[in-house]
Write a protein that holds these residues in place. Structure first.
Motif, PDB file in Angstrom:
ATOM      1  N   GLU A  97       7.607 -19.360   5.765  1.00  0.00           N
ATOM      2  CA  GLU A  97       8.821 -20.102   5.381  1.00  0.00           C
ATOM      3  C   GLU A  97       9.838 -19.182   4.718  1.00  0.00           C
ATOM      4  N   ARG A  98       9.354 -18.239   3.944  1.00  0.00           N
ATOM      5  CA  ARG A  98      10.231 -17.307   3.225  1.00  0.00           C
ATOM      6  C   ARG A  98      10.585 -16.076   4.050  1.00  0.00           C
ATOM      7  N   GLY A  99      10.015 -15.949   5.238  1.00  0.00           N
ATOM      8  CA  GLY A  99      10.281 -14.782   6.072  1.00  0.00           C
ATOM      9  C   GLY A  99       9.537 -13.552   5.598  1.00  0.00           C
ATOM     10  N   GLU A 100       8.401 -13.749   4.938  1.00  0.00           N
ATOM     11  CA  GLU A 100       7.613 -12.639   4.415  1.00  0.00           C
ATOM     12  C   GLU A 100       6.382 -12.394   5.282  1.00  0.00           C
ATOM     13  N   VAL A 101       5.832 -11.214   5.120  1.00  0.00           N
ATOM     14  CA  VAL A 101       4.566 -10.850   5.742  1.00  0.00           C
ATOM     15  C   VAL A 101       3.559 -10.730   4.606  1.00  0.00           C
ATOM     16  N   ILE A 102       2.338 -11.214   4.822  1.00  0.00           N
ATOM     17  CA  ILE A 102       1.321 -11.115   3.782  1.00  0.00           C
ATOM     18  C   ILE A 102       0.535  -9.822   3.952  1.00  0.00           C
ATOM     19  N   ALA A 103       0.439  -9.084   2.867  1.00  0.00           N
ATOM     20  CA  ALA A 103      -0.378  -7.867   2.836  1.00  0.00           C
ATOM     21  C   ALA A 103      -1.542  -8.127   1.887  1.00  0.00           C
ATOM     22  N   LYS A 104      -2.757  -7.980   2.409  1.00  0.00           N
ATOM     23  CA  LYS A 104      -3.944  -8.138   1.568  1.00  0.00           C
ATOM     24  C   LYS A 104      -4.343  -6.755   1.076  1.00  0.00           C
ATOM     25  N   VAL A 105      -4.331  -6.600  -0.228  1.00  0.00           N
ATOM     26  CA  VAL A 105      -4.599  -5.312  -0.844  1.00  0.00           C
ATOM     27  C   VAL A 105      -5.843  -5.431  -1.716  1.00  0.00           C
ATOM     28  N   VAL A 106      -6.797  -4.546  -1.475  1.00  0.00           N
ATOM     29  CA  VAL A 106      -8.011  -4.500  -2.280  1.00  0.00           C
ATOM     30  C   VAL A 106      -8.037  -3.143  -2.970  1.00  0.00           C
ATOM     31  N   SER A 107      -8.231  -3.170  -4.275  1.00  0.00           N
ATOM     32  CA  SER A 107      -8.272  -1.933  -5.041  1.00  0.00           C
ATOM     33  C   SER A 107      -9.526  -1.905  -5.907  1.00  0.00           C
ATOM     34  N   ALA A 108      -9.870  -0.733  -6.396  1.00  0.00           N
ATOM     35  CA  ALA A 108     -11.061  -0.589  -7.233  1.00  0.00           C
ATOM     36  C   ALA A 108     -10.831  -1.182  -8.621  1.00  0.00           C
ATOM     37  N   LYS A 109      -9.598  -1.158  -9.081  1.00  0.00           N
ATOM     38  CA  LYS A 109      -9.225  -1.729 -10.378  1.00  0.00           C
ATOM     39  C   LYS A 109      -7.972  -2.572 -10.194  1.00  0.00           C
ATOM     40  N   LYS A 110      -7.757  -3.498 -11.104  1.00  0.00           N
ATOM     41  CA  LYS A 110      -6.575  -4.356 -11.045  1.00  0.00           C
ATOM     42  C   LYS A 110      -5.316  -3.491 -11.129  1.00  0.00           C
ATOM     43  N   LEU A 111      -4.407  -3.713 -10.193  1.00  0.00           N
ATOM     44  CA  LEU A 111      -3.170  -2.935 -10.168  1.00  0.00           C
ATOM     45  C   LEU A 111      -2.212  -3.417 -11.248  1.00  0.00           C
ATOM     46  N   THR A 112      -1.499  -2.483 -11.841  1.00  0.00           N
ATOM     47  CA  THR A 112      -0.501  -2.839 -12.848  1.00  0.00           C
ATOM     48  C   THR A 112       0.737  -3.401 -12.152  1.00  0.00           C
ATOM     49  N   ALA A 113       1.608  -4.017 -12.924  1.00  0.00           N
ATOM     50  CA  ALA A 113       2.847  -4.572 -12.368  1.00  0.00           C
ATOM     51  C   ALA A 113       3.690  -3.469 -11.734  1.00  0.00           C
ATOM     52  N   LYS A 114       3.712  -2.307 -12.366  1.00  0.00           N
ATOM     53  CA  LYS A 114       4.486  -1.175 -11.836  1.00  0.00           C
ATOM     54  C   LYS A 114       3.903  -0.705 -10.501  1.00  0.00           C
ATOM     55  N   GLN A 115       2.567  -0.632 -10.411  1.00  0.00           N
ATOM     56  CA  GLN A 115       1.917  -0.230  -9.170  1.00  0.00           C
ATOM     57  C   GLN A 115       2.165  -1.257  -8.065  1.00  0.00           C
ATOM     58  N   MET A 116       2.095  -2.532  -8.425  1.00  0.00           N
ATOM     59  CA  MET A 116       2.349  -3.594  -7.441  1.00  0.00           C
ATOM     60  C   MET A 116       3.781  -3.502  -6.913  1.00  0.00           C
ATOM     61  N   ASP A 139      10.243  -8.436   4.175  1.00  0.00           N
ATOM     62  CA  ASP A 139       9.707  -8.743   2.855  1.00  0.00           C
ATOM     63  C   ASP A 139       8.195  -8.885   2.923  1.00  0.00           C
ATOM     64  N   VAL A 140       7.524  -8.516   1.843  1.00  0.00           N
ATOM     65  CA  VAL A 140       6.069  -8.514   1.809  1.00  0.00           C
ATOM     66  C   VAL A 140       5.583  -9.308   0.609  1.00  0.00           C
ATOM     67  N   ALA A 141       4.634 -10.197   0.849  1.00  0.00           N
ATOM     68  CA  ALA A 141       3.934 -10.889  -0.227  1.00  0.00           C
ATOM     69  C   ALA A 141       2.556 -10.261  -0.323  1.00  0.00           C
ATOM     70  N   ILE A 142       2.199  -9.808  -1.510  1.00  0.00           N
ATOM     71  CA  ILE A 142       0.930  -9.104  -1.679  1.00  0.00           C
ATOM     72  C   ILE A 142      -0.106 -10.035  -2.285  1.00  0.00           C
ATOM     73  N   GLU A 143      -1.265 -10.084  -1.626  1.00  0.00           N
ATOM     74  CA  GLU A 143      -2.441 -10.771  -2.172  1.00  0.00           C
ATOM     75  C   GLU A 143      -3.383  -9.677  -2.622  1.00  0.00           C
ATOM     76  N   ALA A 144      -3.531  -9.528  -3.926  1.00  0.00           N
ATOM     77  CA  ALA A 144      -4.335  -8.436  -4.469  1.00  0.00           C
ATOM     78  C   ALA A 144      -5.710  -8.927  -4.900  1.00  0.00           C
ATOM     79  N   ASP A 145      -6.729  -8.157  -4.553  1.00  0.00           N
ATOM     80  CA  ASP A 145      -8.099  -8.414  -4.981  1.00  0.00           C
ATOM     81  C   ASP A 145      -8.669  -7.117  -5.535  1.00  0.00           C
ATOM     82  N   VAL A 146      -9.750  -7.252  -6.280  1.00  0.00           N
ATOM     83  CA  VAL A 146     -10.419  -6.090  -6.853  1.00  0.00           C
ATOM     84  C   VAL A 146     -11.836  -6.017  -6.292  1.00  0.00           C
ATOM     85  N   ASP A 147     -12.233  -4.818  -5.857  1.00  0.00           N
ATOM     86  CA  ASP A 147     -13.588  -4.543  -5.399  1.00  0.00           C
ATOM     87  C   ASP A 147     -13.985  -3.194  -5.987  1.00  0.00           C
ATOM     88  N   GLU A 148     -14.742  -3.237  -7.074  1.00  0.00           N
ATOM     89  CA  GLU A 148     -15.098  -2.011  -7.788  1.00  0.00           C
ATOM     90  C   GLU A 148     -15.924  -1.047  -6.941  1.00  0.00           C
TER      91      GLU A 148
END
Length: 186
Positions: A110-129, A143-152
């Motif tokens: 609806e917003r014209g965005e693409v979803i990017a699923k991002v998995v990182s070892a640690k939670k990303l900071t706002a600056k990193q996001m 435009d990109v909407a990020i879905e962030a998950d953590v997998d240590e």
């Protein structure tokens, strides 16, 4: 691309589409999206909540009562509480995470965005996001909407998936590739 043009199927698709339509009609799409993100985070952080959602041994009434109590504690809006109550009554809580993902896909379309699923070892900071979102936007061209998950277990680095494309720069994968390469030496 609008939400009407995206193809959804299955139980999760039907429920997510119904919730998206209800939220759109009530002009609460952003509130619902925020509430769903809160629920998904809670499900990921609480083993007890995940068990409640997945267990077929817990009665329909107990699942509904427990979920509504949790949602009230989380400060979830009435629309989402009623939706989750209906999902629980229909014994579909097991598909709740998929419903949330599908809702997010509809919202992104609806917003014209693409979803990017991002998995990182640690939670990303706002600056990193912010930096990651900027980089993805320039490489994808929308435009990109990020879905962030953590997998240590990744040890370090990122795994980024956009549609059918995936970039795996995790240390775990690099170590596995090195291990395979070393097997060939000798």
């Amino acid at each position: 691309m609008s939400a009407e043009n995206i193809k959804v199927s299955g139980i999760a698709g039907r429920y997510a589409t119904a919730l998206f339509d209800l939220a759109s009609d009530a002009k609460q799409v952003d509130v619902v999206a925020s509430d769903l993100a809160t629920i998904k985070t809670a499900m990921g952080e609480s083993a007890d909540l995940a068990k409640l959602v997945r267990s077929p041994l817990i009665s329909r009434e107990d699942q509904e009562r427990a979920m509504l109590a949790v949602l009230e504690k989380l400060g979830i809006s009435d629309l989402v509480r009623r939706f989750v109550g209906t999902v629980a009554q229909n014994r579909r809580l097991i598909a709740l995470a998929d419903m949330i993902d599908t809702f997010n896909q509809l919202l992104a379309a609806e917003r014209g965005e693409v979803i990017a699923k991002v998995v990182s070892a640690k939670k990303l900071t706002a600056k990193q996001m912010e930096a990651l979102e900027k980089e993805l936007k320039s490489s994808i061209g929308s435009d990109v909407a990020i879905e962030a998950d953590v997998d240590e277990s990744l040890i370090g680095g990122l795994v980024v998936k956009v549609g059918s494309r995936m970039v795996d720069s995790s240390i775990r994968t690099k170590l596995q590739n090195l291990k395979f390469a070393m097997k060939g030496v000798g």
